[in-house]
Design a protein around this motif. Structure first.
Motif, short mmCIF file in Angstrom:
data_model
loop_
_atom_site.label_atom_id
_atom_site.label_comp_id
_atom_site.label_asym_id
_atom_site.label_seq_id
_atom_site.Cartn_x
_atom_site.Cartn_y
_atom_site.Cartn_z
N LEU A 283 32.57 38.17 60.19
CA LEU A 283 32.97 38.94 58.79
C LEU A 283 34.43 38.49 58.53
O LEU A 283 34.75 38.19 57.42
N VAL A 284 35.52 38.52 59.67
CA VAL A 284 36.92 38.13 59.43
C VAL A 284 36.66 36.62 58.87
O VAL A 284 37.67 36.24 57.87
N ALA A 285 35.93 35.69 59.41
CA ALA A 285 36.00 34.48 59.38
C ALA A 285 35.46 34.11 57.64
O ALA A 285 36.02 33.36 56.86
N ILE A 286 34.36 34.81 57.31
CA ILE A 286 33.80 34.83 56.14
C ILE A 286 34.59 35.17 54.78
O ILE A 286 34.75 34.61 53.71
N TYR A 287 35.08 36.57 54.89
CA TYR A 287 36.09 37.17 53.90
C TYR A 287 37.44 36.44 54.04
O TYR A 287 38.12 36.22 52.93
N SER A 288 37.74 35.70 54.99
CA SER A 288 38.82 35.03 54.93
C SER A 288 38.63 33.84 54.09
O SER A 288 39.66 33.36 53.05
N CYS A 289 37.36 33.32 54.04
CA CYS A 289 36.88 32.07 53.36
C CYS A 289 36.82 32.56 51.70
O CYS A 289 37.45 31.68 50.71
N TYR A 290 36.31 33.59 51.72
CA TYR A 290 36.37 33.91 50.11
C TYR A 290 37.72 34.17 49.88
O TYR A 290 37.83 33.95 48.48
N ALA A 291 38.52 34.66 50.42
CA ALA A 291 39.88 34.88 50.08
C ALA A 291 40.80 33.45 49.82
O ALA A 291 41.44 33.42 48.75
N ALA A 292 40.47 32.86 50.42
CA ALA A 292 41.09 31.34 50.34
C ALA A 292 40.33 30.52 49.11
O ALA A 292 41.29 30.14 48.32
#
Length: 318
Positions: A283-292
């Motif tokens: 989840l951290v990786a995916i939501y970091s991707c969304y934020a980027a």
């Protein structure tokens, strides 16, 4: 979706986004896209083609070593169809309409739960001489398949424990949860229909989130599936099987000779999807991707507005 080439055009920020997404994510998106791109009554009475139709139904849920079983059945002489037919190591679905026919029929079935939607797939499978079917959509159709092919034998593949099955299932199907509705490919929708039917729909829902109570329901669905098979399959026609048991119980159940010179197959063509991580790390990786991605889109929009303003000023000055 942004590709590495797209990101490169956005300057130095591409490095941060690429690291946030990670190679496993990008590779998984590519695999899902390729899978998607390759893309009336069954009745209670037996099929007229039952004598040359399906003789073996693999009814284990996805991620219970169904790929290994499919290759084993192939070694035992069965003309075997794994899932919709696009398995890269089993060429049965290449150069014909098998993949598209089964995929379209299964998509309609999972949305309507009307077994008549599967008629084109049943007929084509019979025409092609397929006598063993493995994994989805077939594992969800056991009662109807048993009516159409009453003499068929049913194999329920199992993992060492429900927890180990869930881990593999979640790692495989979780990637569908990262796609928002506006970017959803039909194949992703199909995956969501499949997991809903299994009882694990939360694994593929957007936005990705994996609550503990939903995990427990998914684990219960695994056990319920086995109990259901024991109820509906006639005595003597069901084998509960782990591929770790090897050739002997499988060959004996099917009345086949045990291959003396070949080890039992071990196959998983989709290991690229199974990036090992905890749900939290995923989840951290995916939501970091969304934020980027959101940051890049805002930056691009800001640059575009700034350029338009400068152009307007120059035009007015001229």
């Amino acid at each position: 979706l942004l590709t590495p080439c797209d990101l490169a055009a956005l300057g130095r920020s591409q490095h941060l986004v690429w690291r946030a997404m990670g190679a496993p994510l990008v590779q998984s998106l590519l695999l899902l896209s390729l899978a998607g791109a390759r893309l009336s009554s069954a009745g209670a009475a037996p099929s007229a083609n039952a004598s040359r139709g399906i003789r073996v139904i693999s009814a284990g849920l996805s991620r219970t070593a169904t790929q290994s079983l499919a290759k084993a059945l192939q070694e035992l002489g069965f003309r075997t169809l794994h899932a919709e037919g696009f398995h890269p190591e089993m060429p049965l679905g290449r150069g014909n309409d098998l993949v598209s026919t089964v995929y379209e029929a299964a998509t309609a079935y999972f949305r309507t739960k009307d077994i008549r939607e599967m008629r084109p797939a049943f007929e084509l499978v019979e025409e092609m001489g397929v006598d063993a079917v493995v994994d989805l959509p077939w594992s969800e159709l056991v009662p109807d398949l048993m009516q159409r092919y009453p003499g068929a034998k049913v194999i329920a593949t199992v993992r060492e424990s429900p927890e180990k099955w869930y881990r593999s299932y979640w790692e495989h199907f979780r990637w569908a949860s990262i796609f928002p509705p506006v970017l959803t490919h039909p194949f992703i929708t199909y995956w969501r229909d499949i997991t809903e039917s299994t009882g694990c729909g939360f694994v593929t829902r957007f936005p990705p989130w994996f609550p503990e109570d939903s995990r427990r329901k998914c684990l219960a669905a695994y056990s319920s599936h086995l109990e259901r098979l024991r109820r509906i399959v006639p005595e003597g026609q069901l084998l509960v099987f782990s591929v770790k048991e090897g050739w002997e119980p499988l060959a004996r159940f099917l009345g086949a000779d045990v291959p003396s010179d070949k080890p039992f197959p071990r196959s998983d063509a989709y290991t690229i999807l199974h990036w090992r991580s905890t749900p939290r790390a995923f989840l951290v990786a995916i939501y970091s991707c969304y934020a980027a991605i959101a940051f890049l889109l805002c930056a691009a929009a800001g640059c575009a507005v700034s350029c338009l303003r400068r152009r307007a000023v120059k035009t007015k000055a001229a």
